[in-house]
Design a protein around this motif. Structure first.
Motif, PDB file in Angstrom:
ATOM      1  N   HIS A  24      45.300  47.095  36.693  1.00  0.00           N
ATOM      2  CA  HIS A  24      45.089  48.276  37.539  1.00  0.00           C
ATOM      3  C   HIS A  24      45.385  47.958  39.001  1.00  0.00           C
ATOM      4  O   HIS A  24      44.543  48.154  39.888  1.00  0.00           O
ATOM      5  CB  HIS A  24      43.668  48.822  37.398  1.00  0.00           C
ATOM      6  CG  HIS A  24      43.277  49.090  35.985  1.00  0.00           C
ATOM      7  ND1 HIS A  24      43.739  50.174  35.275  1.00  0.00           N
ATOM      8  CD2 HIS A  24      42.509  48.378  35.122  1.00  0.00           C
ATOM      9  CE1 HIS A  24      43.249  50.151  34.051  1.00  0.00           C
ATOM     10  NE2 HIS A  24      42.496  49.064  33.929  1.00  0.00           N
ATOM     11  N   MET A  25      46.605  47.465  39.230  1.00  0.00           N
ATOM     12  CA  MET A  25      46.983  47.089  40.591  1.00  0.00           C
ATOM     13  C   MET A  25      48.415  47.498  40.880  1.00  0.00           C
ATOM     14  O   MET A  25      49.182  47.801  39.976  1.00  0.00           O
ATOM     15  CB  MET A  25      46.792  45.585  40.829  1.00  0.00           C
ATOM     16  CG  MET A  25      47.595  44.695  39.928  1.00  0.00           C
ATOM     17  SD  MET A  25      47.412  42.902  40.224  1.00  0.00           S
ATOM     18  CE  MET A  25      45.693  42.632  40.236  1.00  0.00           C
ATOM     19  N   ASP A  26      48.757  47.478  42.148  1.00  0.00           N
ATOM     20  CA  ASP A  26      50.101  47.773  42.617  1.00  0.00           C
ATOM     21  C   ASP A  26      51.082  46.760  42.019  1.00  0.00           C
ATOM     22  O   ASP A  26      50.755  45.574  41.917  1.00  0.00           O
ATOM     23  CB  ASP A  26      50.107  47.682  44.144  1.00  0.00           C
ATOM     24  CG  ASP A  26      51.454  48.006  44.729  1.00  0.00           C
ATOM     25  OD1 ASP A  26      51.754  49.199  44.858  1.00  0.00           O
ATOM     26  OD2 ASP A  26      52.204  47.038  45.034  1.00  0.00           O
ATOM     27  N   PRO A  27      52.288  47.201  41.643  1.00  0.00           N
ATOM     28  CA  PRO A  27      53.265  46.271  41.066  1.00  0.00           C
ATOM     29  C   PRO A  27      53.589  45.063  41.950  1.00  0.00           C
ATOM     30  O   PRO A  27      53.801  43.961  41.434  1.00  0.00           O
ATOM     31  CB  PRO A  27      54.503  47.139  40.838  1.00  0.00           C
ATOM     32  CG  PRO A  27      53.957  48.512  40.647  1.00  0.00           C
ATOM     33  CD  PRO A  27      52.766  48.584  41.567  1.00  0.00           C
ATOM     34  N   MET A  28      53.618  45.224  43.240  1.00  0.00           N
ATOM     35  CA  MET A  28      53.929  44.094  44.117  1.00  0.00           C
ATOM     36  C   MET A  28      52.834  43.024  44.022  1.00  0.00           C
ATOM     37  O   MET A  28      53.126  41.827  43.978  1.00  0.00           O
ATOM     38  CB  MET A  28      54.105  44.565  45.561  1.00  0.00           C
ATOM     39  CG  MET A  28      54.707  43.505  46.430  1.00  0.00           C
ATOM     40  SD  MET A  28      56.345  43.055  45.856  1.00  0.00           S
ATOM     41  CE  MET A  28      57.183  42.928  47.388  1.00  0.00           C
ATOM     42  N   ILE A  29      51.593  43.459  43.966  1.00  0.00           N
ATOM     43  CA  ILE A  29      50.488  42.515  43.812  1.00  0.00           C
ATOM     44  C   ILE A  29      50.517  41.904  42.416  1.00  0.00           C
ATOM     45  O   ILE A  29      50.293  40.697  42.251  1.00  0.00           O
ATOM     46  CB  ILE A  29      49.144  43.208  44.103  1.00  0.00           C
ATOM     47  CG1 ILE A  29      49.117  43.678  45.565  1.00  0.00           C
ATOM     48  CG2 ILE A  29      47.969  42.291  43.796  1.00  0.00           C
ATOM     49  CD1 ILE A  29      47.973  44.581  45.912  1.00  0.00           C
ATOM     50  N   ALA A  79      53.019  39.113  42.287  1.00  0.00           N
ATOM     51  CA  ALA A  79      52.499  37.879  42.883  1.00  0.00           C
ATOM     52  C   ALA A  79      51.519  37.204  41.927  1.00  0.00           C
ATOM     53  O   ALA A  79      51.569  35.981  41.740  1.00  0.00           O
ATOM     54  CB  ALA A  79      51.834  38.182  44.225  1.00  0.00           C
ATOM     55  N   LEU A  80      50.649  37.985  41.312  1.00  0.00           N
ATOM     56  CA  LEU A  80      49.697  37.437  40.351  1.00  0.00           C
ATOM     57  C   LEU A  80      50.437  36.814  39.169  1.00  0.00           C
ATOM     58  O   LEU A  80      50.133  35.693  38.754  1.00  0.00           O
ATOM     59  CB  LEU A  80      48.734  38.522  39.865  1.00  0.00           C
ATOM     60  CG  LEU A  80      47.770  38.105  38.754  1.00  0.00           C
ATOM     61  CD1 LEU A  80      46.840  36.995  39.241  1.00  0.00           C
ATOM     62  CD2 LEU A  80      46.989  39.317  38.262  1.00  0.00           C
ATOM     63  N   GLY A  81      51.413  37.528  38.630  1.00  0.00           N
ATOM     64  CA  GLY A  81      52.181  37.026  37.498  1.00  0.00           C
ATOM     65  C   GLY A  81      52.900  35.734  37.826  1.00  0.00           C
ATOM     66  O   GLY A  81      52.917  34.787  37.029  1.00  0.00           O
ATOM     67  N   HIS A  82      53.494  35.681  38.999  1.00  0.00           N
ATOM     68  CA  HIS A  82      54.188  34.460  39.420  1.00  0.00           C
ATOM     69  C   HIS A  82      53.192  33.308  39.552  1.00  0.00           C
ATOM     70  O   HIS A  82      53.466  32.184  39.114  1.00  0.00           O
ATOM     71  CB  HIS A  82      54.925  34.682  40.737  1.00  0.00           C
ATOM     72  CG  HIS A  82      55.630  33.462  41.226  1.00  0.00           C
ATOM     73  ND1 HIS A  82      56.757  32.976  40.624  1.00  0.00           N
ATOM     74  CD2 HIS A  82      55.343  32.621  42.237  1.00  0.00           C
ATOM     75  CE1 HIS A  82      57.142  31.869  41.258  1.00  0.00           C
ATOM     76  NE2 HIS A  82      56.287  31.640  42.243  1.00  0.00           N
TER      77      HIS A  82
END
Length: 92
Positions: free
Chosen positions: A26-31, A34-37
């Motif tokens: 439930h977050m912005d794709p840009m965040i 960063a989390l995924g990376h």
């Protein structure tokens, strides 16, 4: 300033994988990117797989079978392009 597409290229994730993380967390794709990376660079392939599988299960519960099918393809692609870390395989 980097564009979204440039950041995506640096993340080692696809746009669909980022979208699955964003949906789950439930977050912005840009965040989410960063989390995924961060997760990927810290041997977290299993965590991302689990996120995508959770999204598939939720789509199926919601009877959104078209979305579940898209997410299944995202999962297949992720598994094909991010094999488990060798240390994780040795420990199993």
């Amino acid at each position: 300033m980097l564009t979204y597409e440039e950041c995506l290229e640096l993340s080692d994730l696809t746009a669909d994988e980022v979208d699955a993380i964003a949906e789950h967390e439930h977050m912005d794709p840009m965040i989410a990117m960063a989390l995924g990376h961060y997760i990927l660079t810290h041997d977290g392939d299993q965590k991302i797989r689990k996120i995508i599988m959770d999204d598939i299960e939720k789509a199926q519960r919601d009877r959104n079978y078209a979305h579940a099918e898209v997410l299944q393809k995202v999962l297949q692609h992720f598994i094909a392009t991010h094999p488990e870390h060798k240390d994780q395989q040795a420990a199993a």
